[in-house]
Design an enzyme around this catalytic site. Structure first.
Site, PDB file in Angstrom:
ATOM      1  N   TYR A 164       8.814  -5.806   8.007  1.00  0.00           N
ATOM      2  CA  TYR A 164       7.363  -5.616   7.870  1.00  0.00           C
ATOM      3  C   TYR A 164       6.640  -5.326   9.282  1.00  0.00           C
ATOM      4  O   TYR A 164       6.030  -4.241   9.386  1.00  0.00           O
ATOM      5  CB  TYR A 164       6.657  -7.050   7.277  1.00  0.00           C
ATOM      6  CG  TYR A 164       5.438  -6.614   6.947  1.00  0.00           C
ATOM      7  CD1 TYR A 164       4.644  -5.881   5.812  1.00  0.00           C
ATOM      8  CD2 TYR A 164       4.405  -6.728   7.873  1.00  0.00           C
ATOM      9  CE1 TYR A 164       3.390  -6.147   5.342  1.00  0.00           C
ATOM     10  CE2 TYR A 164       2.937  -7.098   7.326  1.00  0.00           C
ATOM     11  CZ  TYR A 164       2.504  -6.470   6.356  1.00  0.00           C
ATOM     12  OH  TYR A 164       1.104  -6.193   6.022  1.00  0.00           O
ATOM     13  N   LYS A 168       4.818  -1.880  10.525  1.00  0.00           N
ATOM     14  CA  LYS A 168       3.534  -1.832  10.886  1.00  0.00           C
ATOM     15  C   LYS A 168       3.359  -1.322  12.329  1.00  0.00           C
ATOM     16  O   LYS A 168       2.240  -0.887  12.664  1.00  0.00           O
ATOM     17  CB  LYS A 168       2.884  -3.077  10.731  1.00  0.00           C
ATOM     18  CG  LYS A 168       2.772  -3.542   9.206  1.00  0.00           C
ATOM     19  CD  LYS A 168       1.902  -2.465   8.467  1.00  0.00           C
ATOM     20  CE  LYS A 168       1.678  -2.585   6.763  1.00  0.00           C
ATOM     21  NZ  LYS A 168       0.958  -2.082   6.147  1.00  0.00           N
TER      22      LYS A 168
HETATM   23  N1  LIG Z   1      -3.074  -9.172   2.821  1.00  0.00           N
HETATM   24  C1  LIG Z   1      -2.949  -9.115   3.874  1.00  0.00           C
HETATM   25  O1  LIG Z   1      -3.106 -10.355   4.571  1.00  0.00           O
HETATM   26  C2  LIG Z   1      -2.554  -7.927   4.596  1.00  0.00           C
HETATM   27  C3  LIG Z   1      -2.813  -7.994   6.340  1.00  0.00           C
HETATM   28  C4  LIG Z   1      -2.576  -6.607   6.883  1.00  0.00           C
HETATM   29  C5  LIG Z   1      -2.132  -5.754   6.478  1.00  0.00           C
HETATM   30  N2  LIG Z   1      -2.067  -5.583   4.930  1.00  0.00           N
HETATM   31  C6  LIG Z   1      -1.539  -4.413   4.290  1.00  0.00           C
HETATM   32  O2  LIG Z   1      -2.714  -4.199   3.203  1.00  0.00           O
HETATM   33  C7  LIG Z   1      -1.925  -3.100   2.416  1.00  0.00           C
HETATM   34  C8  LIG Z   1      -2.332  -3.681   1.071  1.00  0.00           C
HETATM   35  O3  LIG Z   1      -1.787  -4.829   0.584  1.00  0.00           O
HETATM   36  P1  LIG Z   1      -2.532  -6.042  -0.124  1.00  0.00           P
HETATM   37  O4  LIG Z   1      -2.391  -7.052   0.997  1.00  0.00           O
HETATM   38  O5  LIG Z   1      -3.861  -5.541  -0.521  1.00  0.00           O
HETATM   39  O6  LIG Z   1      -1.546  -6.442  -1.227  1.00  0.00           O
HETATM   40  P2  LIG Z   1      -1.415  -6.304  -2.751  1.00  0.00           P
HETATM   41  O7  LIG Z   1      -0.195  -6.670  -3.179  1.00  0.00           O
HETATM   42  O8  LIG Z   1      -2.561  -7.003  -3.346  1.00  0.00           O
HETATM   43  O9  LIG Z   1      -1.704  -4.654  -2.901  1.00  0.00           O
HETATM   44  C9  LIG Z   1      -0.686  -3.784  -2.638  1.00  0.00           C
HETATM   45  C10 LIG Z   1      -0.761  -2.605  -3.668  1.00  0.00           C
HETATM   46  O10 LIG Z   1       0.515  -1.532  -3.383  1.00  0.00           O
HETATM   47  C11 LIG Z   1       0.960  -1.361  -4.639  1.00  0.00           C
HETATM   48  N3  LIG Z   1       2.144  -0.802  -4.302  1.00  0.00           N
HETATM   49  C12 LIG Z   1       3.260  -1.457  -3.811  1.00  0.00           C
HETATM   50  N4  LIG Z   1       4.344  -0.739  -3.621  1.00  0.00           N
HETATM   51  C13 LIG Z   1       4.329   0.556  -4.214  1.00  0.00           C
HETATM   52  C14 LIG Z   1       4.865   1.668  -4.431  1.00  0.00           C
HETATM   53  N5  LIG Z   1       6.169   1.762  -4.248  1.00  0.00           N
HETATM   54  N6  LIG Z   1       4.095   2.758  -4.869  1.00  0.00           N
HETATM   55  C15 LIG Z   1       2.759   2.603  -5.294  1.00  0.00           C
HETATM   56  N7  LIG Z   1       2.002   1.491  -5.246  1.00  0.00           N
HETATM   57  C16 LIG Z   1       2.768   0.271  -4.612  1.00  0.00           C
HETATM   58  C17 LIG Z   1       0.935  -2.439  -5.597  1.00  0.00           C
HETATM   59  O11 LIG Z   1       0.835  -2.194  -6.777  1.00  0.00           O
HETATM   60  C18 LIG Z   1      -0.367  -3.119  -5.230  1.00  0.00           C
HETATM   61  O12 LIG Z   1      -1.327  -2.654  -6.014  1.00  0.00           O
HETATM   62  C19 LIG Z   1      -0.369  -3.149   2.783  1.00  0.00           C
HETATM   63  O13 LIG Z   1      -0.188  -2.198   3.385  1.00  0.00           O
HETATM   64  C20 LIG Z   1      -0.442  -4.469   3.536  1.00  0.00           C
HETATM   65  O14 LIG Z   1       0.791  -4.482   4.623  1.00  0.00           O
HETATM   66  C21 LIG Z   1      -2.126  -6.597   4.135  1.00  0.00           C
END
Ligand SMILES: NC(=O)c1ccc[n+]([C@@H]2O[C@H](COP(=O)([O-])OP(=O)(O)OC[C@H]3O[C@@H](n4cnc5c(N)ncnc54)[C@H](O)[C@@H]3O)[C@@H](O)[C@H]2O)c1
Length: 292
Positions: A164, A168
């Site tokens: 991961y 990133k």
């Molecule tokens: N939640 C955190 O603390 C956090 C922190 C930093 C970055 N992020 C990043 O934020 C972004 C969104 O994640 P989130 O935390 O909202 O999680 P989440 O699981 O709530 O949302 C992720 C979304 O991506 C979709 N997804 C996953 N694989 C996919 C694919 N192959 N094709 C199409 N859609 C796909 C899922 O169905 C989901 O709707 C990610 O890139 C994650 O790395 C999250």
């Protein structure tokens, strides 16, 4: 680091904008979708799962971001339906899948290749999404368009989920590599990224993080950083870190530290290096002065 506040007036200009985004059915992508709709934007969302909301300005296209043909269809749908695309958010993501200190063997006892699913979704597909966005923007003179990438606080930290964190860091690297290229474009093209800290989403359940004694923030907070990166046309190559509901622009300070030590990257020198490398032949060009 520059602390930021994001007021409603800073993001109002998104009314009527056409936004393609991935991962819009949950967490940060869903919160962003809702905010954009509230601001009067039109959203075309690609996700493997359907969104839990319906709206006459929201189109959902079932897409697996690791499939190039799905991404092409997502952007084509937006272009055919609305005639242009103003912003693209490459956001779909998954958590870590690989354990680089674990041995897994095939039936003949040979070590298996590690699981690269996280690199595929969180880096390769992010680059593909940005590439498609830029392709459409380059043919939209004079308006162009802007890319927003979902990086992470782990883009700049020793975060132990190694695949991961690698992805990133790659997302941030892609932005840094693209900025000097986009600045040369005759069509206005921008690229920026967000770096959320712990945020309550499908990937990071609130209870789990709180049980670990860590504060979290709502994805609605992060959505506002996405909106600002899209709306503020002066933003190029910025990275907005959000944590516990507060925002900072951190890229300028990080790059300043590097420039203070290493000096600025001289574009004219880079031009010469690339020209000479190209003259050295199709092997990819060994750089002048190098033996390989
Ligand atoms: N939640 C955190 O603390 C956090 C922190 C930093 C970055 N992020 C990043 O934020 C972004 C969104 O994640 P989130 O935390 O909202 O999680 P989440 O699981 O709530 O949302 C992720 C979304 O991506 C979709 N997804 C996953 N694989 C996919 C694919 N192959 N094709 C199409 N859609 C796909 C899922 O169905 C989901 O709707 C990610 O890139 C994650 O790395 C999250």
């Amino acid at each position: 680091m520059t602390a930021l506040t994001i007021e409603d007036k800073d993001i109002q200009s998104l009314t009527g904008k056409i936004v393609v985004l991935t991962g819009g059915s949950s967490g940060i992508g869903l919160a962003t979708t809702k905010l954009l709709l509230k601001l009067g934007a039109l959203v075309i969302s690609g996700d493997i799962n359907p969104p839990p909301v319906e709206h006459d300005r929201l189109s959902f296209i079932k897409s697996n971001v690791t499939q190039w043909s799905d991404l092409v269809a997502l952007f084509d749908h937006a272009k055919e339906r609305h005639g242009r695309i103003d912003h693209a958010l490459a956001n779909a993501g998954v958590s870590g899948r690989a354990d680089y200190l674990e041995d897994k063997f095939d039936e003949s006892g040979k070590l298996l290749e590690p699981n690269h699913e996280t690199l595929d979704v969180n880096l390769r597909a992010v680059i593909n999404t940005a590439y498609l966005g830029l392709h459409h923007f380059r043919h939209q003179e004079p308006a162009g368009g802007s890319i927003v990438l979902t990086a992470s606080a782990s883009s700049i930290q020793r975060f132990r989920i190694a695949d991961y964190t690698t992805a990133k860091h790659g997302v941030l690297g892609f932005m840094r590599g693209m900025v000097p290229n986009l600045e040369r474009s005759s069509v206005p093209l921008r690229i920026n990224a967000l770096a959320p800290g712990w945020t309550e989403t499908g990937m990071v359940p609130k209870g789990v993080i709180e049980a670990a004694g860590q504060a979290t923030q709502s994805p609605d907070v992060v959505a506002r950083s996405v909106a600002l990166l899209m709306a503020d046309e002066t933003y190029q190559g910025k990275l907005i870190y959000s944590n516990e509901g507060k925002y900072w622009e951190i890229e300028d300070a990080m790059l300043k530290t590097v420039v203070d030590i290493m000096g600025a990257n001289d574009d004219a020198v880079m031009d010469k290096v690339m020209k000479m490398a190209a003259q050295n032949g199709p092997s990819g060009g060994s750089l002048p002065g190098s033996s390989n």
